[in-house]
Design a protein around this motif. Structure first.
Motif, PDB file in Angstrom:
ATOM      1  N   TYR A  66       3.667  -3.221   0.378  1.00 47.23           N
ATOM      2  CA  TYR A  66       3.587  -4.167  -0.486  1.00 47.23           C
ATOM      3  C   TYR A  66       1.704  -3.570  -0.485  1.00 47.23           C
ATOM      4  N   CYS A  67       1.268  -2.733  -1.336  1.00 52.03           N
ATOM      5  CA  CYS A  67      -0.471  -2.958  -1.607  1.00 52.03           C
ATOM      6  C   CYS A  67      -1.127  -3.372  -2.456  1.00 52.03           C
ATOM      7  N   ASN A  68      -2.336  -3.989  -2.252  1.00 49.85           N
ATOM      8  CA  ASN A  68      -2.970  -4.754  -3.295  1.00 49.85           C
ATOM      9  C   ASN A  68      -4.412  -3.713  -3.010  1.00 49.85           C
ATOM     10  N   THR A  69      -4.927  -2.903  -4.387  1.00 46.27           N
ATOM     11  CA  THR A  69      -5.958  -2.173  -3.903  1.00 46.27           C
ATOM     12  C   THR A  69      -6.854  -3.095  -4.792  1.00 46.27           C
ATOM     13  N   TYR A  83      -8.153  -3.680   0.265  1.00 43.57           N
ATOM     14  CA  TYR A  83      -7.064  -3.989   0.093  1.00 43.57           C
ATOM     15  C   TYR A  83      -5.912  -5.088   1.110  1.00 43.57           C
ATOM     16  N   ALA A  84      -5.355  -5.532   0.046  1.00 44.56           N
ATOM     17  CA  ALA A  84      -4.746  -6.742   0.503  1.00 44.56           C
ATOM     18  C   ALA A  84      -3.196  -6.662   0.341  1.00 44.56           C
ATOM     19  N   GLY A  85      -2.322  -7.379   1.433  1.00 46.25           N
ATOM     20  CA  GLY A  85      -0.980  -6.925   1.156  1.00 46.25           C
ATOM     21  C   GLY A  85       0.005  -6.726   2.932  1.00 46.25           C
ATOM     22  N   ASP A  86       0.885  -6.289   2.851  1.00 43.62           N
ATOM     23  CA  ASP A  86       2.258  -6.192   3.888  1.00 43.62           C
ATOM     24  C   ASP A  86       2.103  -4.597   3.751  1.00 43.62           C
ATOM     25  N   ASN A  87       1.162  -4.368   3.926  1.00 45.94           N
ATOM     26  CA  ASN A  87       0.495  -2.896   4.220  1.00 45.94           C
ATOM     27  C   ASN A  87       0.038  -1.730   5.443  1.00 45.94           C
ATOM     28  N   ASN A  88      -0.020  -1.883   6.463  1.00 52.77           N
ATOM     29  CA  ASN A  88       1.003  -1.704   7.617  1.00 52.77           C
ATOM     30  C   ASN A  88       2.163  -0.375   8.382  1.00 52.77           C
ATOM     31  N   LEU A  89       1.530  -0.179   8.764  1.00 52.90           N
ATOM     32  CA  LEU A  89       2.816   1.036   9.313  1.00 52.90           C
ATOM     33  C   LEU A  89       2.831   0.587  11.191  1.00 52.90           C
ATOM     34  N   PRO A  90       3.997   1.130  11.657  1.00 49.98           N
ATOM     35  CA  PRO A  90       3.577   0.749  13.084  1.00 49.98           C
ATOM     36  C   PRO A  90       2.232   1.655  13.833  1.00 49.98           C
ATOM     37  N   ASN A  91       1.695   2.364  13.596  1.00 55.14           N
ATOM     38  CA  ASN A  91       0.568   3.618  13.341  1.00 55.14           C
ATOM     39  C   ASN A  91      -0.045   3.734  12.434  1.00 55.14           C
ATOM     40  N   ALA A  95      -1.688   2.198   5.824  1.00 51.09           N
ATOM     41  CA  ALA A  95      -0.905   2.905   5.312  1.00 51.09           C
ATOM     42  C   ALA A  95      -0.917   3.176   3.825  1.00 51.09           C
ATOM     43  N   LEU A  96      -0.173   2.123   2.882  1.00 51.86           N
ATOM     44  CA  LEU A  96       0.370   2.024   2.410  1.00 51.86           C
ATOM     45  C   LEU A  96      -0.645   2.277   1.124  1.00 51.86           C
ATOM     46  N   CYS A  97      -1.596   2.366   1.160  1.00 53.24           N
ATOM     47  CA  CYS A  97      -3.008   1.703   0.313  1.00 53.24           C
ATOM     48  C   CYS A  97      -3.593   2.901   0.113  1.00 53.24           C
ATOM     49  N   VAL A  98      -3.148   3.825   0.563  1.00 51.33           N
ATOM     50  CA  VAL A  98      -3.985   5.433   0.541  1.00 51.33           C
ATOM     51  C   VAL A  98      -3.533   6.173   0.185  1.00 51.33           C
ATOM     52  N   SER A  99      -2.561   6.298  -0.402  1.00 53.16           N
ATOM     53  CA  SER A  99      -2.393   7.237  -1.964  1.00 53.16           C
ATOM     54  C   SER A  99      -3.229   6.520  -3.021  1.00 53.16           C
TER      55      SER A  99
END
Length: 120
Positions: A66-69, A83-91, A95-99
């Motif tokens: 999840y991402c909290n923008t 940003y806050a949250g569990d929003n990273n991907l392996p690389n 990343a989950l905040c980008v949209s």
């Protein structure tokens, strides 16, 4: 996104899922995005061979998150984004905040928005 108005942010990022008044520092709007993915789970059976310890287990690939923008609004305009949250991907970090950011950048470009000059 800095400089976009409250109405612009509602148009490109949607209505905030939460807001907090921070006094003279304005308001903080939170747009939360939860990503459910088709997880790939691999389970390896546990094997024991004589004196060799048990080997086995499982691994998840590309779990959701999840991402909290967090958008700080000051005098009706965006002053800061974080940003806050569990929003990273392996690389990819955040990343989950980008949209959310991509949608607002595209919206601003489409409207030929000009950001205010930076104060010195």
């Amino acid at each position: 996104m800095v400089g976009l108005s409250e109405a612009d942010i509602r148009m490109c990022a949607g209505f905030p899922t939460a807001t907090a008044d921070v006094g003279s520092s304005g308001q903080i709007w939170t747009n939360q995005r939860t990503v459910q993915r088709g997880n790939l789970s691999i389970a390896v059976p546990t094997l024991t061979a004589g004196p060799i310890p048990a080997v086995g287990g499982s691994v998840n690939v590309a779990p959701g998150g999840y991402c909290n923008t967090q958008i700080r609004m000051l005098d009706g305009h965006v002053a800061e984004v974080a940003y806050a949250g569990d929003n990273n991907l392996p690389n990819s970090r955040d990343a989950l905040c980008v949209s959310t950011v991509d949608a607002c950048v595209a919206y601003a470009r489409q409207r030929h928005y000009k950001a205010p000059a930076a104060s010195r």
